[in-house]
Each structure stands twice: as structure tokens, then as C-alpha cells.
Design a protein around this motif. Structure first.
Motif, PDB file in Angstrom:
ATOM      1  N   ASP A 107     -37.441  -3.674   3.522  1.00 41.99           N
ATOM      2  CA  ASP A 107     -36.718  -2.671   2.739  1.00 41.99           C
ATOM      3  C   ASP A 107     -36.792  -1.315   3.428  1.00 41.99           C
ATOM      4  N   ASP A 108     -35.696  -0.565   3.354  1.00 40.94           N
ATOM      5  CA  ASP A 108     -35.627   0.792   3.891  1.00 40.94           C
ATOM      6  C   ASP A 108     -35.264   1.726   2.739  1.00 40.94           C
ATOM      7  N   TRP A 109     -36.297   2.179   2.023  1.00 42.90           N
ATOM      8  CA  TRP A 109     -36.079   2.997   0.830  1.00 42.90           C
ATOM      9  C   TRP A 109     -36.562   4.419   1.083  1.00 42.90           C
ATOM     10  N   ARG A 110     -35.806   5.378   0.537  1.00 43.07           N
ATOM     11  CA  ARG A 110     -36.261   6.763   0.484  1.00 43.07           C
ATOM     12  C   ARG A 110     -36.358   7.153  -0.983  1.00 43.07           C
ATOM     13  N   HIS A 111     -37.548   7.455  -1.449  1.00 44.51           N
ATOM     14  CA  HIS A 111     -37.742   7.802  -2.850  1.00 44.51           C
ATOM     15  C   HIS A 111     -37.407   9.276  -3.085  1.00 44.51           C
ATOM     16  N   VAL A 112     -36.679   9.535  -4.165  1.00 45.38           N
ATOM     17  CA  VAL A 112     -36.347  10.898  -4.567  1.00 45.38           C
ATOM     18  C   VAL A 112     -36.626  11.042  -6.058  1.00 45.38           C
ATOM     19  N   VAL A 115     -31.427  12.718  -9.623  1.00 44.60           N
ATOM     20  CA  VAL A 115     -30.087  12.471  -9.104  1.00 44.60           C
ATOM     21  C   VAL A 115     -29.666  13.564  -8.127  1.00 44.60           C
ATOM     22  N   ALA A 116     -29.997  14.806  -8.415  1.00 46.62           N
ATOM     23  CA  ALA A 116     -29.641  15.896  -7.504  1.00 46.62           C
ATOM     24  C   ALA A 116     -30.282  15.688  -6.140  1.00 46.62           C
ATOM     25  N   ALA A 117     -31.522  15.255  -6.123  1.00 42.58           N
ATOM     26  CA  ALA A 117     -32.200  14.991  -4.856  1.00 42.58           C
ATOM     27  C   ALA A 117     -31.577  13.802  -4.135  1.00 42.58           C
ATOM     28  N   ALA A 118     -31.065  12.835  -4.877  1.00 41.06           N
ATOM     29  CA  ALA A 118     -30.386  11.691  -4.268  1.00 41.06           C
ATOM     30  C   ALA A 118     -29.122  12.143  -3.545  1.00 41.06           C
ATOM     31  N   ALA A 119     -28.352  13.037  -4.183  1.00 40.12           N
ATOM     32  CA  ALA A 119     -27.144  13.557  -3.538  1.00 40.12           C
ATOM     33  C   ALA A 119     -27.498  14.307  -2.265  1.00 40.12           C
ATOM     34  N   ALA A 120     -28.567  15.089  -2.313  1.00 36.96           N
ATOM     35  CA  ALA A 120     -28.989  15.855  -1.141  1.00 36.96           C
ATOM     36  C   ALA A 120     -29.509  14.964  -0.024  1.00 36.96           C
ATOM     37  N   ALA A 121     -29.954  13.757  -0.355  1.00 37.54           N
ATOM     38  CA  ALA A 121     -30.533  12.856   0.640  1.00 37.54           C
ATOM     39  C   ALA A 121     -29.488  12.104   1.454  1.00 37.54           C
ATOM     40  N   LEU A 122     -28.227  12.143   1.030  1.00 34.73           N
ATOM     41  CA  LEU A 122     -27.181  11.450   1.786  1.00 34.73           C
ATOM     42  C   LEU A 122     -26.904  12.194   3.091  1.00 34.73           C
ATOM     43  N   PRO A 123     -26.426  11.482   4.102  1.00 34.15           N
ATOM     44  CA  PRO A 123     -26.280  12.104   5.429  1.00 34.15           C
ATOM     45  C   PRO A 123     -25.165  13.147   5.472  1.00 34.15           C
ATOM     46  N   HIS A 186     -16.734  -3.580   1.474  1.00 24.60           N
ATOM     47  CA  HIS A 186     -16.504  -2.137   1.391  1.00 24.60           C
ATOM     48  C   HIS A 186     -17.198  -1.368   2.511  1.00 24.60           C
ATOM     49  N   GLY A 187     -17.782  -2.075   3.448  1.00 23.72           N
ATOM     50  CA  GLY A 187     -18.419  -1.410   4.581  1.00 23.72           C
ATOM     51  C   GLY A 187     -19.524  -0.457   4.166  1.00 23.72           C
ATOM     52  N   ILE A 188     -20.325  -0.832   3.203  1.00 19.49           N
ATOM     53  CA  ILE A 188     -21.339   0.057   2.651  1.00 19.49           C
ATOM     54  C   ILE A 188     -22.406   0.373   3.707  1.00 19.49           C
ATOM     55  N   THR A 189     -22.692   1.668   3.849  1.00 21.20           N
ATOM     56  CA  THR A 189     -23.713   2.129   4.787  1.00 21.20           C
ATOM     57  C   THR A 189     -24.957   2.665   4.079  1.00 21.20           C
ATOM     58  N   HIS A 190     -24.833   3.011   2.789  1.00 18.48           N
ATOM     59  CA  HIS A 190     -25.959   3.538   2.024  1.00 18.48           C
ATOM     60  C   HIS A 190     -25.828   3.067   0.569  1.00 18.48           C
ATOM     61  N   VAL A 191     -26.966   2.854  -0.070  1.00 17.13           N
ATOM     62  CA  VAL A 191     -27.004   2.534  -1.493  1.00 17.13           C
ATOM     63  C   VAL A 191     -27.808   3.622  -2.196  1.00 17.13           C
ATOM     64  N   VAL A 192     -27.296   4.099  -3.336  1.00 12.25           N
ATOM     65  CA  VAL A 192     -28.058   4.996  -4.203  1.00 12.25           C
ATOM     66  C   VAL A 192     -28.301   4.246  -5.506  1.00 12.25           C
ATOM     67  N   ALA A 193     -29.563   4.123  -5.902  1.00 16.16           N
ATOM     68  CA  ALA A 193     -29.903   3.345  -7.092  1.00 16.16           C
ATOM     69  C   ALA A 193     -30.988   4.045  -7.884  1.00 16.16           C
ATOM     70  N   LYS A 194     -30.976   3.819  -9.197  1.00 13.85           N
ATOM     71  CA  LYS A 194     -32.064   4.245 -10.068  1.00 13.85           C
ATOM     72  C   LYS A 194     -33.080   3.106 -10.150  1.00 13.85           C
ATOM     73  N   ASN A 195     -34.351   3.440 -10.160  1.00 13.88           N
ATOM     74  CA  ASN A 195     -35.373   2.395 -10.208  1.00 13.88           C
ATOM     75  C   ASN A 195     -35.510   1.862 -11.631  1.00 13.88           C
ATOM     76  N   VAL A 215     -31.608   2.541   1.305  1.00 14.42           N
ATOM     77  CA  VAL A 215     -31.477   2.777  -0.131  1.00 14.42           C
ATOM     78  C   VAL A 215     -32.129   4.109  -0.482  1.00 14.42           C
ATOM     79  N   VAL A 216     -31.378   4.954  -1.174  1.00  9.92           N
ATOM     80  CA  VAL A 216     -31.951   6.150  -1.782  1.00  9.92           C
ATOM     81  C   VAL A 216     -32.348   5.756  -3.204  1.00  9.92           C
ATOM     82  N   MET A 217     -33.651   5.711  -3.465  1.00  9.26           N
ATOM     83  CA  MET A 217     -34.165   5.214  -4.731  1.00  9.26           C
ATOM     84  C   MET A 217     -34.614   6.373  -5.617  1.00  9.26           C
TER      85      MET A 217
END
Length: 254
Positions: A107-112, A115-123, A186-195, A215-217
Motif C-alpha cells: 500500500d502507498d498511503w499518505r495520511h491527512v 478533507v482540506a488537507a487531502a485537497a492540498a496533498a494532490l500533486p 478512467h486512468g486513475i492516478t490517485h485515490v482520495v478516501a475517508k478511512n 492513496v490519500v487517506m
């Protein structure tokens, strides 16, 4: 005994079936955010209570002795209101809470934290993002017009606050093969999910691992301390052990 079940989750539906099977008097409460909620085997009410004070009034007026909070782990407001209202009304409260997801090998997860931090974590560079967070908090991504978003929702929204979004209408549970095919299409390159935890929505994380997608978790919000059980059996045991309400009409003969 008279039970209020705060629901809207798979766990809540399982709990409602157990209460019905044991013929325990209970009311299932939906928040009213879904157009076609799942039918339940016990009486249902739909809509909010008007905050903690309104919920406390409802508990008293309906002689509720026990409350089971089986809402979504991110429904922090109603859960906090339930803690306050039950304390005020002298009503026993338990949370039926699914354990959170934990990253494993591959798994390649970045914990935030939110939701605001999740948006900021996208490239900074354009990405194809599977935004698996429901529809209530989409506004945090409104300014990210460089990305393309895939949303999977239960109901088709009247309008979306984010640009470049494609919506898939579906209700879980989902399988690994389904979510892997969806993400590839859909050629997904990133996932944003709530734990959120649980098995019904886990497949997107397994698909992300299989495809090497990060995954931005979003971690769960803080909720005031309350008793927690992780299974139907655990909640049923609590119902038989917990003291009846001390402030409800049921105890005063009303």
C-alpha cells in the motif's frame, strides 16, 4: 426497553435485523441525505433532530432508554450530539463502530487529518483522481481545475461544486475486480478516501494496491469518548448489560 438506532450504514442495517429478530422495540433513524434509503425491518424516521438539545428532547418524548450510534465514522456531528444528548437525558449510549483500515504491504498511503488537507496533498501536475469521499465535502476540491475527478455516488446530485468531474451512480459493496476495472477505464492516478473501515468499500484500496496507485487517506475525526462495540453480538450483549435510562419518561411512568 426502547431503542433508538442511529443508522445509514451497513452495520446499522445488520443491527436493525438483529433487533427485529429479537423483537426488541426500536426505531431506525436516517439522516435523510439519501433519496432511496435501504428498507429496514423496524420502524423508520427520517430527518435531523435539531442538534443535541433536539435529540435530548426526542429521547425524552419517545421514552428512549438506549441509543445505538451506528452512523458513518465520519458523521462526527451527530455522534457528538448523541454523546451530549444521552448524557443530558440520562440515556445509555453505545457506538457500533467498524475498525479503521490499516495499510499493509504494497500500500502507498499518505495520511491527512481532514478533507482540506487531502485537497492540498494532490500533486501540482494534472492527475486523474478517484474522489471516493461522498458528496458532502466536495467543495474542498472546487479550485483544483487542473485535475479530472471520478466520483462514485449513491444518488445523482443536482449540481457538482467541482469542475472536470464524471459521476458513476452505484451502491456497494464493490469487488476488487470491479474497482480495478473502473480505475483502469478512467486512468486513475490517485485515490482520495475517508478511512471509513469495513468491507463494503475496501475494494478500491485493494485495487489501488494492485495497480500501484497512491492513496490519500483522510483520518477519522475526533468524537467524544463513548462505549464502543465492533459487532452485532457485542452490541446485543451491551443492551442486556447497560442500565436503563434514568431520565426518560419510561422511568417516570409517563
Amino acid at each position: 426497553m426502547r431503542i433508538l438506532l442511529l443508522g445509514g450504514t451497513t452495520e446499522a442495517s445488520r443491527m436493525a435485523r438483529a433487533l427485529a429478530d429479537h423483537r426488541l422495540p426500536a426505531i431506525f433513524s436516517y439522516a435523510g441525505r439519501t433519496e432511496a434509503p435501504v428498507a429496514q425491518p423496524i420502524p423508520v424516521r427520517v430527518g435531523g433532530f435539531g442538534g443535541a438539545e433536539g435529540l435530548a428532547d426526542y429521547l425524552h418524548a419517545n421514552a428512549i432508554t438506549h441509543v445505538i450510534d451506528a452512523t458513518h465514522p465520519f458523521a462526527a456531528r451527530i455522534s457528538a450530539n448523541a454523546v451530549t444528548a444521552c448524557a443530558r437525558a440520562g440515556v445509555a449510549l453505545v457506538a457500533f463502530e467498524r475498525p479503521p483500515w490499516v495499510a499493509g504491504a504494497g500500500d502507498d498511503w499518505r495520511h491527512v487529518p481532514d478533507v482540506a488537507a487531502a485537497a492540498a496533498a494532490l500533486p501540482e501536475s494534472p492527475a486523474n483522481v478517484f474522489l471516493a469521499i461522498g458528496r458532502q465535502t466536495l467543495g474542498a476540491f472546487a479550485a483544483l481545475d487542473r485535475h479530472r475527478f471520478l466520483l462514485r455516488l449513491v444518488d445523482l446530485p443536482e449540481a457538482l461544486p467541482i469542475p472536470n468531474a464524471e459521476v458513476v451512480i452505484a451502491r456497494g459493496p464493490f469487488t476488487l475486480d470491479e474497482d480495478r476495472a473502473l480505475m483502469q477505464a478512467h486512468g486513475i492516478t490517485h485515490v482520495v478516501a475517508k478511512n471509513a473501515g469495513g468491507s463494503g468499500a475496501r475494494a478500491k484500496l485493494d485495487a489501488a494496491r494492485a495497480l500501484g496507485v497512491p492513496v490519500v487517506m483522510i483520518d477519522r475525526p475526533g468524537i467524544p469518548a463513548r462505549p464502543v462495540r465492533g459487532s452485532v453480538e457485542g452490541v446485543m450483549g451491551w443492551l442486556h448489560e447497560a442500565p436503563a435510562a434514568v431520565g426518560s419518561g419510561a422511568d417516570r411512568g409517563e
